[in-house]
Each structure stands twice: as structure tokens, then as C-alpha cells.
Write a protein that holds these residues in place. Structure first.
Motif, PDB file in Angstrom:
ATOM      1  N   LYS A  25       8.340  10.169 -11.967  1.00 32.05           N
ATOM      2  CA  LYS A  25       7.785   8.896 -11.509  1.00 32.05           C
ATOM      3  C   LYS A  25       6.686   9.175 -10.502  1.00 32.05           C
ATOM      4  N   LEU A  26       5.513   8.592 -10.721  1.00 30.26           N
ATOM      5  CA  LEU A  26       4.423   8.741  -9.776  1.00 30.26           C
ATOM      6  C   LEU A  26       4.734   7.956  -8.513  1.00 30.26           C
ATOM      7  N   VAL A  27       4.459   8.567  -7.361  1.00 33.53           N
ATOM      8  CA  VAL A  27       4.741   7.948  -6.074  1.00 33.53           C
ATOM      9  C   VAL A  27       3.497   8.048  -5.206  1.00 33.53           C
ATOM     10  N   ARG A  28       3.102   6.923  -4.649  1.00 34.72           N
ATOM     11  CA  ARG A  28       2.061   6.870  -3.628  1.00 34.72           C
ATOM     12  C   ARG A  28       2.773   6.515  -2.333  1.00 34.72           C
ATOM     13  N   GLN A  29       2.579   7.325  -1.306  1.00 35.19           N
ATOM     14  CA  GLN A  29       3.360   7.186  -0.075  1.00 35.19           C
ATOM     15  C   GLN A  29       2.438   7.288   1.126  1.00 35.19           C
ATOM     16  N   GLY A  30       2.539   6.325   2.022  1.00 39.91           N
ATOM     17  CA  GLY A  30       1.707   6.329   3.216  1.00 39.91           C
ATOM     18  C   GLY A  30       2.519   5.991   4.451  1.00 39.91           C
ATOM     19  N   TYR A  31       1.946   6.291   5.590  1.00 35.10           N
ATOM     20  CA  TYR A  31       2.642   6.122   6.863  1.00 35.10           C
ATOM     21  C   TYR A  31       1.900   5.141   7.755  1.00 35.10           C
ATOM     22  N   LEU A  32       2.642   4.128   8.228  1.00 34.42           N
ATOM     23  CA  LEU A  32       2.104   3.166   9.169  1.00 34.42           C
ATOM     24  C   LEU A  32       2.266   3.683  10.591  1.00 34.42           C
ATOM     25  N   LEU A  33       3.271   4.541  10.788  1.00 34.90           N
ATOM     26  CA  LEU A  33       3.537   5.151  12.089  1.00 34.90           C
ATOM     27  C   LEU A  33       4.166   6.508  11.859  1.00 34.90           C
ATOM     28  N   THR A  34       3.654   7.503  12.544  1.00 38.81           N
ATOM     29  CA  THR A  34       4.219   8.847  12.464  1.00 38.81           C
ATOM     30  C   THR A  34       4.217   9.447  13.854  1.00 38.81           C
ATOM     31  N   ASP A  35       5.396   9.707  14.373  1.00 34.83           N
ATOM     32  CA  ASP A  35       5.509  10.531  15.574  1.00 34.83           C
ATOM     33  C   ASP A  35       6.806  11.318  15.481  1.00 34.83           C
ATOM     34  N   LYS A  36       7.067  12.149  16.459  1.00 33.34           N
ATOM     35  CA  LYS A  36       8.214  13.052  16.404  1.00 33.34           C
ATOM     36  C   LYS A  36       9.556  12.316  16.346  1.00 33.34           C
ATOM     37  N   ASN A  37       9.606  11.108  16.909  1.00 40.78           N
ATOM     38  CA  ASN A  37      10.867  10.379  17.006  1.00 40.78           C
ATOM     39  C   ASN A  37      11.105   9.350  15.908  1.00 40.78           C
ATOM     40  N   LYS A  38      10.027   8.955  15.206  1.00 40.23           N
ATOM     41  CA  LYS A  38      10.210   7.919  14.185  1.00 40.23           C
ATOM     42  C   LYS A  38       9.002   7.863  13.257  1.00 40.23           C
ATOM     43  N   ARG A  41       7.262   4.191   6.849  1.00 41.84           N
ATOM     44  CA  ARG A  41       6.643   4.620   5.602  1.00 41.84           C
ATOM     45  C   ARG A  41       6.613   3.480   4.595  1.00 41.84           C
ATOM     46  N   VAL A  42       5.548   3.457   3.798  1.00 45.74           N
ATOM     47  CA  VAL A  42       5.440   2.546   2.662  1.00 45.74           C
ATOM     48  C   VAL A  42       5.319   3.409   1.419  1.00 45.74           C
ATOM     49  N   ARG A  43       6.059   3.033   0.397  1.00 41.95           N
ATOM     50  CA  ARG A  43       6.035   3.799  -0.852  1.00 41.95           C
ATOM     51  C   ARG A  43       5.832   2.827  -2.012  1.00 41.95           C
ATOM     52  N   ALA A  44       4.961   3.226  -2.929  1.00 42.32           N
ATOM     53  CA  ALA A  44       4.753   2.450  -4.149  1.00 42.32           C
ATOM     54  C   ALA A  44       4.974   3.366  -5.343  1.00 42.32           C
ATOM     55  N   THR A  45       5.845   2.933  -6.250  1.00 39.95           N
ATOM     56  CA  THR A  45       6.011   3.617  -7.529  1.00 39.95           C
ATOM     57  C   THR A  45       5.297   2.749  -8.569  1.00 39.95           C
ATOM     58  N   GLU A  46       5.456   3.072  -9.818  1.00 42.96           N
ATOM     59  CA  GLU A  46       4.806   2.269 -10.847  1.00 42.96           C
ATOM     60  C   GLU A  46       5.405   0.862 -10.932  1.00 42.96           C
ATOM     61  N   ALA A  47       6.647   0.689 -10.463  1.00 38.46           N
ATOM     62  CA  ALA A  47       7.327  -0.586 -10.647  1.00 38.46           C
ATOM     63  C   ALA A  47       7.811  -1.254  -9.363  1.00 38.46           C
ATOM     64  N   LYS A  48       7.944  -0.506  -8.264  1.00 35.51           N
ATOM     65  CA  LYS A  48       8.563  -1.059  -7.062  1.00 35.51           C
ATOM     66  C   LYS A  48       7.832  -0.618  -5.801  1.00 35.51           C
ATOM     67  N   GLY A  49       8.079  -1.376  -4.723  1.00 35.46           N
ATOM     68  CA  GLY A  49       7.577  -1.008  -3.407  1.00 35.46           C
ATOM     69  C   GLY A  49       8.734  -0.881  -2.439  1.00 35.46           C
ATOM     70  N   PHE A  50       8.553  -0.049  -1.409  1.00 35.57           N
ATOM     71  CA  PHE A  50       9.604   0.163  -0.411  1.00 35.57           C
ATOM     72  C   PHE A  50       8.984   0.305   0.976  1.00 35.57           C
ATOM     73  N   LEU A  51       9.691  -0.211   1.963  1.00 34.43           N
ATOM     74  CA  LEU A  51       9.361  -0.002   3.361  1.00 34.43           C
ATOM     75  C   LEU A  51      10.533   0.747   3.966  1.00 34.43           C
ATOM     76  N   THR A  52      10.253   1.888   4.614  1.00 33.00           N
ATOM     77  CA  THR A  52      11.324   2.738   5.141  1.00 33.00           C
ATOM     78  C   THR A  52      11.026   3.090   6.583  1.00 33.00           C
ATOM     79  N   ILE A  53      12.043   2.971   7.419  1.00 33.70           N
ATOM     80  CA  ILE A  53      11.954   3.350   8.830  1.00 33.70           C
ATOM     81  C   ILE A  53      12.933   4.490   9.032  1.00 33.70           C
ATOM     82  N   LYS A  54      12.433   5.609   9.572  1.00 34.04           N
ATOM     83  CA  LYS A  54      13.280   6.789   9.783  1.00 34.04           C
ATOM     84  C   LYS A  54      13.208   7.225  11.237  1.00 34.04           C
ATOM     85  N   GLY A  55      14.354   7.661  11.746  1.00 34.81           N
ATOM     86  CA  GLY A  55      14.426   8.186  13.099  1.00 34.81           C
ATOM     87  C   GLY A  55      14.212   9.689  13.118  1.00 34.81           C
TER      88      GLY A  55
END
Length: 156
Positions: A25-38, A41-55
Motif C-alpha cells: 500500500k502506498l503511504v504518504r506521511q507528513g509531520y505537523l509537529l516533530t520534536d524529541k518528546n512528541k 503525524r498525518v498519513r494518507a493511503t490510497e483509501a484512508k487518512g489518519f491523524l496520529t499523536i505519539k509521545g
């Protein structure tokens, strides 16, 4: 509270190439915020979108919250708000009751292939497929967010 326990590995290119695998599956992935603590991320596949927050990652564990969003909104967020981006093809490979997600990177990260496995606990045992080689779980340069800042092509 959402939690992700994930281990990352490099793969043996020759064995990977000869492996029978499902379509990726092709994935396009970008970051709205990137630092050491958090990261956000936004991800788009051919069929769906996702918003992910990671610590922050500690060992193989980090807090993670992931939400499906409309694909059109994911693309808009990537187009207008992403600070850094990468692309890859993701393969899901079943092996001994586990699903391995194998990312074959393209663009500035072409040539890099990383396999990930999600676990229930850090002490969970599992067998490695023969196409898996070196573990890189705690090597920050392999974090997707860091690959957008210092891509694989710049490592050499």
C-alpha cells in the motif's frame, strides 16, 4: 491511555526480494509537529487518512493516539501544514501469528527497508522471519519523523 509497543528491524535485501508477498500500500506521511518528546503525524493511503499523536519513545514503548480522518482532509493537511514528509510502500506480512509491517521507502529514503512488529508487552517473545536482520528499535535515525529531517540518502 493509548500505548504502542513496537520493535524495528532491518531486513536482508536478497531474502526480501525473493519473498512471496502481498501487494503493498502506498503511504504518504507528513509531520505537523516533530520534536524529541512528541510528534503529530498525518498519513494518507490510497483509501484512508489518519491523524496520529505519539509521545516520546522509552525502550520500545510510547504513548500513541491514532484517529481515522477523511482522506480528503488528510491530503489537505499534508499539502498545507506538513513540515516534513516521506513516502513508502507498506507490506503486511503474516508470520507465526504476528503481522510484520515492512516499509520500503522511496524518494530521499530510497534503499531503506524497515520491518516493524507491534507487541503486547516489551517482554513478549516472538520468532524472527529469516528475512529480518539487525534490530534498530532504539536507533533514533530510523524513526520515520527523523527520516524526514535526515533522510537515508544523506547517511552515506
Amino acid at each position: 491511555m493509548g500505548k504502542e509497543i513496537e520493535r524495528k528491524f532491518l531486513i536482508n535485501q536478497q531474502k526480501w526480494d525473493s519473498l512471496s508477498k502481498p501487494a503493498g500500500k502506498l503511504v504518504r506521511q507528513g509531520y505537523l509537529l516533530t520534536d524529541k518528546n512528541k510528534t503529530v503525524r498525518v498519513r494518507a493511503t490510497e483509501a484512508k487518512g489518519f491523524l496520529t499523536i505519539k509521545g516520546q519513545t522509552v525502550g520500545a514503548t510510547r504513548l500513541e493516539y491514532e484517529y481515522e480522518i477523511p482522506l480528503t482532509e488528510a491530503v489537505e493537511l499534508l499539502d498545507h501544514f506538513s513540515q516534513a514528509e516521506l513516502s513508502k510502500t507498506r507490506y503486511e506480512i503474516a508470520f507465526e501469528g504476528k503481522v510484520w509491517e515492512v516499509d520500503v521507502f522511496s524518494g530521499h529514503n530510497e534503499g531503506l527497508i524497515v520491518a516493524e512488529i507491534e507487541l503486547e508487552s516489551e517482554t513478549e517473545t516472538f520468532n524472527l522471519p529469516d528475512w529480518v536482520s539487525k534490530e534498530v528499535t532504539e536507533e533514533e535515525k530510523y524513526y520515520n519523523s527523523n527520516l524526514t529531517i535526515t533522510p537515508f540518502k544523506n547517511w552515506i
